[in-house]
Design a protein around this motif. Structure first.
Motif, PDB file in Angstrom:
ATOM      1  N   GLY A 271       1.020  -1.691   0.597  1.00 10.15           N
ATOM      2  CA  GLY A 271      -0.240   0.472   0.148  1.00 10.15           C
ATOM      3  C   GLY A 271       0.941   1.164  -0.296  1.00 10.15           C
ATOM      4  N   VAL A 272       2.565   0.985  -0.301  1.00 11.39           N
ATOM      5  CA  VAL A 272       3.559   2.681  -1.054  1.00 11.39           C
ATOM      6  C   VAL A 272       3.580   2.337  -1.610  1.00 11.39           C
ATOM      7  N   MET A 273       4.061   3.148  -2.026  1.00 10.95           N
ATOM      8  CA  MET A 273       5.321   3.573  -3.376  1.00 10.95           C
ATOM      9  C   MET A 273       6.629   3.189  -2.856  1.00 10.95           C
ATOM     10  N   ALA A 274       7.440   2.410  -3.693  1.00 12.69           N
ATOM     11  CA  ALA A 274       8.906   2.328  -2.532  1.00 12.69           C
ATOM     12  C   ALA A 274       9.773   4.236  -3.062  1.00 12.69           C
ATOM     13  N   TYR A 275       9.205   4.651  -3.537  1.00 10.30           N
ATOM     14  CA  TYR A 275       9.776   5.622  -4.186  1.00 10.30           C
ATOM     15  C   TYR A 275      10.533   7.373  -3.011  1.00 10.30           C
ATOM     16  N   ALA A 276      10.094   7.266  -2.065  1.00  5.49           N
ATOM     17  CA  ALA A 276      10.092   7.740  -1.320  1.00  5.49           C
ATOM     18  C   ALA A 276      11.298   7.402  -0.076  1.00  5.49           C
ATOM     19  N   ALA A 277      11.307   5.727  -0.164  1.00  2.18           N
ATOM     20  CA  ALA A 277      11.752   5.133   0.492  1.00  2.18           C
ATOM     21  C   ALA A 277      13.729   4.868   0.078  1.00  2.18           C
ATOM     22  N   MET A 278      13.349   5.039  -1.521  1.00  2.00           N
ATOM     23  CA  MET A 278      15.022   5.217  -1.679  1.00  2.00           C
ATOM     24  C   MET A 278      15.026   6.237  -2.279  1.00  2.00           C
ATOM     25  N   ALA A 279      14.498   6.915  -2.050  1.00  2.00           N
ATOM     26  CA  ALA A 279      15.126   8.451  -2.204  1.00  2.00           C
ATOM     27  C   ALA A 279      15.699   9.019  -0.861  1.00  2.00           C
ATOM     28  N   ARG A 280      15.454   8.376   0.752  1.00  2.00           N
ATOM     29  CA  ARG A 280      16.348   8.496   1.884  1.00  2.00           C
ATOM     30  C   ARG A 280      17.195   7.169   1.920  1.00  2.00           C
ATOM     31  N   LEU A 281      17.073   6.773   1.521  1.00  2.00           N
ATOM     32  CA  LEU A 281      18.273   5.432   1.341  1.00  2.00           C
ATOM     33  C   LEU A 281      19.500   6.303   0.904  1.00  2.00           C
ATOM     34  N   ALA A 282      19.212   7.386  -0.486  1.00  3.76           N
ATOM     35  CA  ALA A 282      20.019   7.542  -0.985  1.00  3.76           C
ATOM     36  C   ALA A 282      20.581   9.006  -0.364  1.00  3.76           C
ATOM     37  N   ASP A 283      19.373   9.326   0.341  1.00  3.74           N
ATOM     38  CA  ASP A 283      20.340  10.493   0.886  1.00  3.74           C
ATOM     39  C   ASP A 283      21.111   9.753   1.646  1.00  3.74           C
ATOM     40  N   ALA A 284      20.806   8.550   2.138  1.00  8.06           N
ATOM     41  CA  ALA A 284      21.815   7.513   3.269  1.00  8.06           C
ATOM     42  C   ALA A 284      23.231   7.613   2.449  1.00  8.06           C
ATOM     43  N   GLY A 285      23.196   7.461   1.365  1.00  7.12           N
ATOM     44  CA  GLY A 285      24.627   7.327   0.638  1.00  7.12           C
ATOM     45  C   GLY A 285      24.630   6.350  -0.084  1.00  7.12           C
ATOM     46  N   TYR A 286      23.202   4.882  -0.411  1.00  9.82           N
ATOM     47  CA  TYR A 286      23.027   3.808  -0.691  1.00  9.82           C
ATOM     48  C   TYR A 286      22.475   4.281  -2.299  1.00  9.82           C
ATOM     49  N   THR A 287      22.906   3.270  -3.334  1.00  6.01           N
ATOM     50  CA  THR A 287      22.322   3.474  -4.510  1.00  6.01           C
ATOM     51  C   THR A 287      21.457   2.245  -4.861  1.00  6.01           C
ATOM     52  N   LEU A 288      20.582   3.073  -5.298  1.00  7.85           N
ATOM     53  CA  LEU A 288      19.514   2.332  -5.459  1.00  7.85           C
ATOM     54  C   LEU A 288      18.782   2.552  -7.304  1.00  7.85           C
ATOM     55  N   ALA A 289      18.720   1.482  -8.066  1.00  4.92           N
ATOM     56  CA  ALA A 289      18.273   1.941  -9.136  1.00  4.92           C
ATOM     57  C   ALA A 289      16.844   0.954  -9.562  1.00  4.92           C
ATOM     58  N   PRO A 290      15.650   1.766 -10.067  1.00  8.49           N
ATOM     59  CA  PRO A 290      14.282   2.029 -10.256  1.00  8.49           C
ATOM     60  C   PRO A 290      13.958   0.636 -10.899  1.00  8.49           C
ATOM     61  N   GLU A 291      13.013  -0.190 -11.173  1.00 10.46           N
ATOM     62  CA  GLU A 291      12.669  -0.939 -12.704  1.00 10.46           C
ATOM     63  C   GLU A 291      13.747  -1.532 -12.621  1.00 10.46           C
ATOM     64  N   GLY A 292      14.707  -2.738 -11.356  1.00 12.46           N
ATOM     65  CA  GLY A 292      15.386  -3.371 -12.153  1.00 12.46           C
ATOM     66  C   GLY A 292      16.022  -2.965 -13.010  1.00 12.46           C
ATOM     67  N   ASP A 293      16.351  -2.070 -13.334  1.00 10.21           N
ATOM     68  CA  ASP A 293      17.324  -1.338 -14.338  1.00 10.21           C
ATOM     69  C   ASP A 293      18.884  -2.049 -13.931  1.00 10.21           C
ATOM     70  N   VAL A 294      19.687  -2.853 -14.022  1.00 14.74           N
ATOM     71  CA  VAL A 294      21.053  -3.389 -13.525  1.00 14.74           C
ATOM     72  C   VAL A 294      22.361  -2.461 -14.232  1.00 14.74           C
ATOM     73  N   MET A 295      22.108  -2.515 -15.808  1.00 11.47           N
ATOM     74  CA  MET A 295      22.613  -1.490 -16.683  1.00 11.47           C
ATOM     75  C   MET A 295      23.285   0.210 -16.406  1.00 11.47           C
ATOM     76  N   GLY A 296      21.882   0.453 -15.696  1.00  7.11           N
ATOM     77  CA  GLY A 296      21.261   1.981 -15.466  1.00  7.11           C
ATOM     78  C   GLY A 296      22.179   1.993 -13.781  1.00  7.11           C
TER      79      GLY A 296
END
Length: 443
Positions: free
Chosen positions: A257-282
Motif C-alpha cells: 500500500g505504499v510506493m517505494a520511491y520515498a524510501a529509495m530517496a531517503r536511502l539515497a540521502d544516506a549514501g545508498y545507490t538504488l536503481a528503479p525498475e530492475g535496471d541493472v545496466m542503469g
C-alpha cells in the motif's frame, strides 16, 4: 573491495645511463612530489621500482608491478630509452601511463631527451595508454592526472563492484534484461527476500525512524510507517552491496500500500545507490558516475520535449543533494499512494552514461535549467552534448532514439564527460557517436 576513493599507483623510472640526466636524481625528487600529490588527490604510491635501464630489469619490474594490484602504472621517462627497456611494462594487463619529465636546461648538451622517449613509447603502445608530460607541480600534468584518476575510479567499480538485482526488471521492460560486461558481479534475488526482510523489521526500528523524520510532507508521520519499514528492509538488503536494482512495482504498492520511491530517496540521502525498475545496466552506470563525480547519480526518463528543452523526470526517488529547493513527500501521480519525493532538479551541468550490451556505451552531458516540470524529480535539459560534442536538444533526442537506447538516462552532477570517455577506453567500451538524423528512418 578497496576503498572506492584511494587508488593504487605504481612508478617505474626508465633511464639510459649514457644521458647526463640519468645521474641527476630526478626520479627521486619526482617520486617525493608524486607522493605528496597523492595525499591531495586520493592515491597512494603502492609500488616504486629502482631505475630500469634494460630488458631484464623491465621484465622484473613488470612482474613486481603486476603483483602489486595497481590501478595505474606510470612508466616515467627520466631520459630517453629504447623500447626494450619498457615494452614489457606496456604489455601488462593494467592501465599504463607514459610520463616524460621536462629537460633540466635548454641549451648546450641535451641532458635527458625524455620527451623523445615518450614519443617513442606512445608509438609502440598497442593498447590504450595515457601520456603525461611535465613536472609533478605543472598544471598540465596535474590536470591530465586528475582526469585519469576519475576515469580509473569509474573503471574500478565497474570491474570490481558487487550489486544486487532484486526481483528482476519491471513488467514489460525487456531491455533491462541486459547485464554489464565489465566484470561487475551481479547477484540475483527474488522479492521473497524483501518480504522476509520486511518481516524482520521491528516496531522499535520503525518508531525510531519515524521520530527522526524531518522532511516536509503532505502526510502525517503515522501514515508513513510502512514507508519507514520498507526503507529499513531495503537498507538491510543493500548494506553488503555497492548498489541495488529494485523491481519496485507493481508488487510493492499492491502488497504494502505504499510506493517505494520515498524510501529509495531517503536511502539515497544516506549514501545508498538504488536503481528503479530492475535496471541493472542503469545501476552500473550510476555507480560509475558516482565514483567519478563523488556525488550521487540518478536515473531519469525523457518525459517531454518543448522549446524549453528536454524534460527529464522520474517518480520521486532522487536524493536531496539533487534538489533545487526544499523537498516534500507527496502522493504518487498515478496511484495516489504515499509517497514520492517532489522537487526540481538543481540547476547546473550534468554528465550522463548509459552502458549497453556488446561492450558499448553512450556518454553525454548538458545543463539543467533548474525549472521544475512534472511531480516527482524533474527538470529541463538544455545545451546537450554527446561524447563531449555539442548538439541541439532535437539532435540529442534524435540520436537517443536512432541508437534505440533504453529509456533510462543515468546522470551525475558536474561536467565529467572527458573522464567518462577515458574510462570507456580503459574498459574497452565502444562509445557510440551521435546519430542526429531527424527525418529519415535510421536503424
Amino acid at each position: 573491495m578497496r576503498h572506492p576513493l584511494m587508488l593504487r599507483i605504481g612508478l617505474v623510472p626508465i633511464v639510459r645511463p649514457l644521458f647526463r640526466g640519468s645521474r641527476f636524481g630526478l626520479e627521486h625528487t619526482s617520486k617525493e612530489a608524486l607522493e605528496a600529490l597523492g595525499h591531495k588527490l586520493g592515491f597512494e604510491l603502492a609500488y616504486v621500482s629502482e631505475p630500469v635501464a634494460d630488458a631484464a630489469q623491465a621484465e622484473a619490474a613488470a612482474r613486481a608491478a603486476q603483483m602489486a594490484k595497481l590501478d595505474l602504472l606510470l612508466v616515467q621517462h627520466v631520459t630517453f630509452a629504447t623500447g626494450d627497456a619498457f615494452l614489457p611494462l606496456l604489455k601488462l594487463p593494467i592501465p599504463v601511463g607514459l610520463w616524460a619529465l621536462p629537460e633540466v636546461w635548454d641549451t648546450g648538451p641535451l641532458p635527458q631527451n625524455a620527451i623523445c622517449g615518450l614519443n617513442l613509447g606512445v608509438s609502440l603502445a598497442e593498447r590504450p595508454t595515457k601520456w603525461f608530460y611535465g613536472a609533478v607541480e605543472d598544471p598540465w600534468f596535474q590536470t591530465r592526472l586528475k582526469l585519469t584518476l576519475g576515469a580509473l575510479r569509474g573503471a574500478r567499480v565497474l570491474r570490481e563492484g558487487r550489486v544486487l538485482a532484486l526481483g528482476g526488471h519491471a513488467p514489460g521492460f525487456f531491455a533491462f534484461d541486459a547485464l554489464p560486461e565489465t566484470g561487475l558481479t551481479v547477484e540475483k534475488a527474488q522479492l521473497d527476500e524483501l518480504w522476509q526482510a520486511l518481516a524482520s523489521v521491528s516496531e522499535a526500528e520503525v518508531a525510531e525512524r519515524a521520530a527522526a523524520f524531518r522532511e516536509l510532507s503532505e502526510y502525517p508521520v503515522e501514515a508513513l510507517r510502512e514507508l519507514f519499514r520498507l526503507e529499513l528492509a531495503l537498507e538491510k538488503l543493500a548494506r553488503p552491496y555497492d548498489g541495488v536494482a529494485l523491481r519496485e512495482w507493481p508488487e510493492i504498492p499492491d502488497r504494502l500500500g505504499v510506493m517505494a520511491y520515498a524510501a529509495m530517496a531517503r536511502l539515497a540521502d544516506a549514501g545508498y545507490t538504488l536503481a528503479p525498475e530492475g535496471d541493472v545496466m542503469g545501476l552500473a552506470s550510476l555507480l560509475a558516475l558516482r565514483a567519478i563525480s563523488g556525488q550521487p547519480a540518478i536515473l531519469l526518463d525523457i518525459s517531454h520535449f518543448s522549446p524549453k528543452g528536454i524534460m527529464l523526470w522520474h517518480g520521486g526517488e532522487a536524493p536531496q543533494a539533487w534538489a533545487g529547493s526544499p523537498t516534500r513527500l507527496v502522493p504518487h501521480f498515478n496511484r495516489n499512494l504515499p509517497a514520492v519525493r517532489d522537487m526540481p532538479l538543481r540547476a547546473g551541468p550534468i554528465t550522463g552514461l548509459r552502458l549497453l550490451p556488446g561492450r558499448k556505451a553512450v556518454v553525454h552531458g548538458g545543463l539543467l535549467t533548474g525549472e521544475k516540470g512534472y511531480d516527482g524529480d524533474s527538470g529541463y535539459l538544455t545545451r546537450p552534448t554527446w561524447a563531449a560534442a555539442p548538439l541541439t536538444p532535437r539532435q540529442f533526442l534524435a540520436s537517443w532514439f536512432n541508437h534505440r537506447i533504453p529509456h533510462h538516462l543515468a546522470v551525475g552532477m558536474g561536467a565529467f564527460e572527458e573522464a567518462l570517455l577515458e574510462m570507456c577506453a580503459w574498459l574497452g567500451l565502444e562509445v557510440l557517436p551521435a546519430r542526429p538524423e531527424e527525418h529519415r528512418l535510421v536503424w
